[in-house]
Design an enzyme around this catalytic site. Structure first.
Site, PDB file in Angstrom:
ATOM      1  N   TYR A   1      -1.461  31.386   3.819  1.00 15.16           N
ATOM      2  CA  TYR A   1      -2.284  30.203   3.537  1.00 15.16           C
ATOM      3  C   TYR A   1      -1.591  29.271   2.566  1.00 15.16           C
ATOM      4  CZ  TYR A   1      -5.950  33.758   4.589  1.00 15.16           C
ATOM      5  OH  TYR A   1      -6.695  34.772   5.107  1.00 15.16           O
TER       6      TYR A   1
ATOM      7  N   LYS B   1      -8.280   9.397   4.450  1.00 17.42           N
ATOM      8  CA  LYS B   1      -7.686   8.451   3.503  1.00 17.42           C
ATOM      9  C   LYS B   1      -8.829   8.032   2.580  1.00 17.42           C
ATOM     10  CE  LYS B   1      -4.791   4.383   3.538  1.00 17.42           C
ATOM     11  NZ  LYS B   1      -4.076   3.480   4.448  1.00 17.42           N
TER      12      LYS B   1
ATOM     13  N   ILE C   1      -2.350   7.129   9.482  1.00 22.31           N
ATOM     14  CA  ILE C   1      -2.731   8.512   9.231  1.00 22.31           C
ATOM     15  C   ILE C   1      -2.694   9.321  10.524  1.00 22.31           C
ATOM     16  CG2 ILE C   1      -3.970   8.077   7.098  1.00 22.31           C
ATOM     17  CD1 ILE C   1      -6.608   8.253   8.621  1.00 22.31           C
ATOM     18  N   GLU C   2      -2.734   8.649  11.662  1.00 19.54           N
ATOM     19  CA  GLU C   2      -2.568   9.351  12.935  1.00 19.54           C
ATOM     20  C   GLU C   2      -1.188  10.010  13.004  1.00 19.54           C
ATOM     21  OE1 GLU C   2      -5.409   5.887  13.827  1.00 19.54           O
ATOM     22  OE2 GLU C   2      -3.750   6.291  12.472  1.00 19.54           O
TER      23      GLU C   2
ATOM     24  N   GLU D   1       0.834  -1.210   0.000  1.00 18.57           N
ATOM     25  CA  GLU D   1       0.000   0.000   0.000  1.00 18.57           C
ATOM     26  C   GLU D   1       0.872   1.265   0.000  1.00 18.57           C
ATOM     27  OE1 GLU D   1      -3.612   2.106   2.530  1.00 18.57           O
ATOM     28  OE2 GLU D   1      -2.719   0.259   3.294  1.00 18.57           O
TER      29      GLU D   1
END
Length: 119
Positions: free
Chosen positions: A53, A98, A72-73, A21
């Protein structure tokens, strides 16, 4: 506290637990809310009195595309830490999605939502 809100920052990143992955990668979307005072910018109408920004977006995309995380944490934590370190903001609220994760169910996304304050 005032906020700057940036929605739907999208990129392709190489994150995930399985090595395959991480090699193939996937699509991610991030929403960010930056807590800071906007009083000076509102009064002066001067760019130097607000948050860049575009710089925040560039930082998020750079971390998301140039680094690789299992979770993803960890991606969210790294992004928050770097925004707090590099920009004059007091808080960061992130939602990291995700998109179309590789599971056997048709879902739109997995997500984590975190909130961090400057120490």
């Amino acid at each position: 506290m005032d906020k700057i809100i940036i929605k739907s920052i999208k990129f392709h990143g190489n994150h995930g637990v399985p090595e395959a992955e991480r090699e193939v990668g996937g699509h991610y979307e991030i929403d960010a809310a930056l807590g800071c005072s906007l009083v000076d910018a509102g009064k002066s109408d001067a760019l130097e009195d607000t948050i860049d920004y575009a710089g925040v977006v560039d930082l998020i995309v750079d971390i998301g595309t140039q680094k690789s995380f299992h979770l993803i944490e960890a991606l969210a934590e790294t992004i928050c830490s770097e925004i707090l370190r590099q920009f004059p903001v007091e808080t960061v609220h992130l939602i990291v999605k995700k998109l179309h994760p590789p599971i056997n169910q048709p879902i739109a996304y997995f997500a984590v939502e975190i909130y961090r304050e400057k120490e």
